[in-house]
Design an enzyme around this catalytic site. Sequence first.
Site, mmCIF file in Angstrom:
data_model
loop_
_atom_site.group_PDB
_atom_site.id
_atom_site.type_symbol
_atom_site.label_atom_id
_atom_site.label_comp_id
_atom_site.label_asym_id
_atom_site.label_seq_id
_atom_site.Cartn_x
_atom_site.Cartn_y
_atom_site.Cartn_z
ATOM 1 C CB CYS A 116 32.163 6.666 -13.672
ATOM 2 S SG CYS A 116 33.052 6.967 -12.003
ATOM 3 C CG HIS A 249 33.996 4.064 -16.856
ATOM 4 N ND1 HIS A 249 34.735 6.081 -16.478
ATOM 5 C CD2 HIS A 249 34.595 3.706 -15.164
ATOM 6 C CE1 HIS A 249 34.716 5.770 -15.266
ATOM 7 N NE2 HIS A 249 34.607 4.752 -14.838
ATOM 8 C CG ASN A 279 38.105 6.471 -13.816
ATOM 9 O OD1 ASN A 279 37.142 7.037 -13.822
ATOM 10 N ND2 ASN A 279 37.650 5.646 -12.300
#
Length: 322
Positions: A116, A249, A279
Amino acid sequence: MIHSRITGTGSCLPGDPVTNDALIAARGLDSSDAWIVERTGIRARHFAPEGMAASDLALVACRRALAAAGRQPNDIDLIVLATSTPDFVFPSTATILQDKLGITNGGAAFDLQAVCSGFIYALAAADKFIRSGSHQRALVVGSEVFSRILDWQDRGTCVLFGDGAGAIVLEASDTPGILATALHADGRHRDILSVAGQLSGGRPIGDPLLRMDGQAVFKFAVKVLAEVAEEVIAAAGLTKAQIDWLVPHQANIRIMQATTKKLHLPPEKCIVTVDRHGNTSAASIPLALDEAVRSGKLGAGETALLEGVGGGFTWGAALVTL
Ligand code: ACO
């Protein structure tokens, strides 16, 4: 002195949004919209249909970024593509993307894997390539089909992730656009978020699906994101008061709210897409950045803090002005 600047952004989300209720019904999950929204802020996500790969999503995002920058594919001499869900073991998704874009100028193209944090790592790498003078114009891309590595029996993880891609064009410039970057990793925490399958004799063995200790990830993320935000602001010689936007993020609204608070930013100065995208790992920051730019929120001359944390564990931040 050579600097690098973002000259265009683009993104791609496959298909229609899949709401929490639709996902719960489709997968027969023992969960609820209320639980998912309260714990994560996620209301919907997008999933790539069978046959659509990370390079396909990246292609659309890159075409949009190139159009925004007023550039042609062959103007690009560097592709840095962050993904944990590449099309193949090899060739790299970056070279597949290069071919799909029709780039034939022999520029460099490679994948980068920091889960990520991948887009922040890719941005920092491309910034260093450009500032060294070796390359002039880069496509920096995050593209993921995380739906392919989810365990649909595990309600603690399969509701969190989605598919998508985001891209920027980063160009050499006389004036600074990327003001500072900071990257970190601590492999001692590699087990709290992993896809531990391996290749042996060319065949996948072991567990090929995502496993996560959610609470450990949560605590780690809040701590290191606050630290790296301070670090990158100091490195640029700025103060928190000079940050106009946070583009974090998009993992969990509660993690994002904690960082926003620590930066003393009003909540509306944090770009939020997790509610509609879930996500999307390495794609989440460039997807949020593109939305912030195209919606007119993030304007020329404004300063944005981009930051991410992910498996490895890896984390990093970039301070940018458009
Ligand atoms: N629906 C209903 N109940 C659920 C679900 C679900 N989808 N998922 C888990 N539960 C249950 C658990 O089974 C548990 O039940 P039990 O008490 O009967 O055992 C209960 O809810 C509490 O589970 P916890 O894991 O303690 O829940 P928590 O409040 O920690 O929330 C979550 C879980 C949302 C994953 C949280 O830990 C989190 O957001 N962590 C951060 C992880 C993250 O963002 N990861 C993204 C990847 S890493 C990155 O991008 C940085």
